[in-house]
Design an enzyme around this catalytic site. Structure first.
Site, PDB file in Angstrom:
ATOM      1  N   HIS A  82     -14.709  -8.196  53.468  1.00  0.00           N
ATOM      2  CA  HIS A  82     -16.153  -7.989  53.441  1.00  0.00           C
ATOM      3  C   HIS A  82     -16.513  -6.565  53.005  1.00  0.00           C
ATOM      4  O   HIS A  82     -17.633  -6.332  52.549  1.00  0.00           O
ATOM      5  CB  HIS A  82     -16.749  -8.309  54.810  1.00  0.00           C
ATOM      6  CG  HIS A  82     -16.905  -9.780  55.056  1.00  0.00           C
ATOM      7  ND1 HIS A  82     -18.060 -10.335  55.562  1.00  0.00           N
ATOM      8  CD2 HIS A  82     -16.056 -10.821  54.836  1.00  0.00           C
ATOM      9  CE1 HIS A  82     -17.906 -11.650  55.655  1.00  0.00           C
ATOM     10  NE2 HIS A  82     -16.692 -11.965  55.224  1.00  0.00           N
ATOM     11  N   ASN A 139     -22.339 -10.905  58.020  1.00  0.00           N
ATOM     12  CA  ASN A 139     -21.584 -10.042  58.937  1.00  0.00           C
ATOM     13  C   ASN A 139     -22.069 -10.071  60.376  1.00  0.00           C
ATOM     14  O   ASN A 139     -21.284  -9.864  61.305  1.00  0.00           O
ATOM     15  CB  ASN A 139     -21.642  -8.591  58.447  1.00  0.00           C
ATOM     16  CG  ASN A 139     -20.998  -8.399  57.090  1.00  0.00           C
ATOM     17  OD1 ASN A 139     -20.160  -9.192  56.676  1.00  0.00           O
ATOM     18  ND2 ASN A 139     -21.391  -7.349  56.381  1.00  0.00           N
TER      19      ASN A 139
END
Length: 370
Positions: A82, A139
């Site tokens: 990420h 996230n």
């Protein structure tokens, strides 16, 4: 505001060998990126002289953490993913606060986020004047392991202050997580710098969602220079880890489940019906959830892909299915390709020159670390 021009990349290849946490010595390559007359070199074994304790310290922390919580291996691997997948075009950004403007003025540097990619931007905490990437949809309430990175960084700062970047920590911890879960290791290229800011927009736009179809996945990966095979290979990271019921609810409620194994579907419906779908977790690989192997691909051919974005690799496109079949038939091919794709991902647009630093605290840029 001063102008900023992006020069061409240049690549320099050097050869030597370094062995750590992989079991095999492999040829070394150094990638030299030249941008705006500033140079950063990604190379293997970078800290052997400047901080020889670096990789052992990181490995020790990952080993300790994974032994206490096997899920943390997937979490640390995901942090690196990420972080790297947030890539943005060279643009001038509106200053978030006056101190930042003053900092860049004093350093005769435009406030620019020229590159993102693997720059530890995902680790920056929000402040009253700045909102980073931690709270974006892909996230929020999903990424974990930040405290592990904090502990690693604290030990590294004691051993060799301001030497090892947070971005390099993420890359090395990801490799060690795979190794400690039973996968093959690889030599990590090092020399990244940490970003001075983050991009919520890029984080929202670039990170593939759990309900993505093949076309969307291909687009997300191609935008970063990845091939179709890289996409299928890197998706294999889902051979470890867990996901919230809310991320695959469409599969449970009658949508996108025509290709699901019926017994698997019923087990998931039972699991996710007994409690909050935002907190209940299911294994991404229900057969060997803590082992880094090729079982993920075996599951896809059996209709047991947990996420829509997993299962479509076997049922949504003939080309991706062919790659899945290859990894089912030849686990070593998956391990080798995964190593190569991780190296490719790890070299995405590192900050260079005055656009990056080595943070003392991974959660905050050095100028405001007080």
């Amino acid at each position: 505001m001063a102008s900023f021009y992006l020069a061409s990349f240049c690549i320099m290849v050097l050869s030597f060998s370094v062995t750590f946490a992989s079991g095999n010595s492999v040829p070394n390559k150094s990638k030299e990126t030249c941008i705006n007359d500033a140079t950063i070199v990604l190379s293997f074994g970078l800290y052997q002289k400047s901080c020889p304790e670096a990789e052992p310290i990181i490995y020790s922390w990952v080993e300790r953490t994974v032994s206490q919580d096997s899920r943390m291996a997937a979490s640390l691997l995901r942090l690196h993913f990420h972080d790297c997948f947030v890539n943005a075009s060279p643009i001038f950004l509106f200053p978030f606060y006056l101190n930042t403007v003053v900092y860049f003025m004093l350093n005769n540097t435009p406030y620019v986020k020229a590159f993102q990619g693997c720059d530890a931007s995902v680790l920056l905490d929000d402040t009253p004047n700045f909102t980073g990437e931690k709270t974006v949809a892909p996230n929020l309430n999903s990424l974990r392991g930040f405290e592990v990175i904090d502990s690693i960084k604290a030990d590294l700062e004691l051993a060799c202050p301001q030497t090892v970047s947070c971005a390099d920590i993420l890359a090395i911890a990801a490799r060690d997580s795979v190794v400690l879960s039973g996968g093959w290791g690889w030599e990590v290229q090092m020399g990244r710098k940490d970003s001075l800011t983050a991009s919520r927009k890029a984080a929202n736009n670039n990170i593939p969602g759990p309900n993505s179809n093949v076309a969307t996945l291909v687009s997300n990966f191609q935008n970063l220079g990845f091939s179709l095979q890289d996409m299928v290979t890197l998706s294999g990271a889902h051979t470890i880890g867990r996901a919230r019921c809310s991320t695959f609810s469409s599969r449970l409620n009658g949508g996108s489940n025509s290709d699901m194994n019926l017994d698997f579907l019923q087990s998931l419906q039972q699991l996710c019906s007994v409690s909050d779908t935002n907190t209940t977790l299911a294994n991404l690989d229900d057969m060997t959830p803590s082992t880094f192997d090729n079982q993920y691909y075996v599951n896809l051919l059996s209709g047991k892909g947990l996420l829509v974005s997993d299962q479509v690799l076997a049922t949504g496109d003939d080309n991706t299915r062919e790659i899945v079949q290859t990894y089912v038939d030849d686990p070593s091919a998956f391990f080798e390709d995964f190593k190569n794709s991780m190296l490719k991902m790890g070299s995405l647009a590192p900050p260079t020159g005055t656009t990056g630093e080595i943070r003392v605290n991974c959660r905050v840029v050095n100028q405001f670390n007080s």
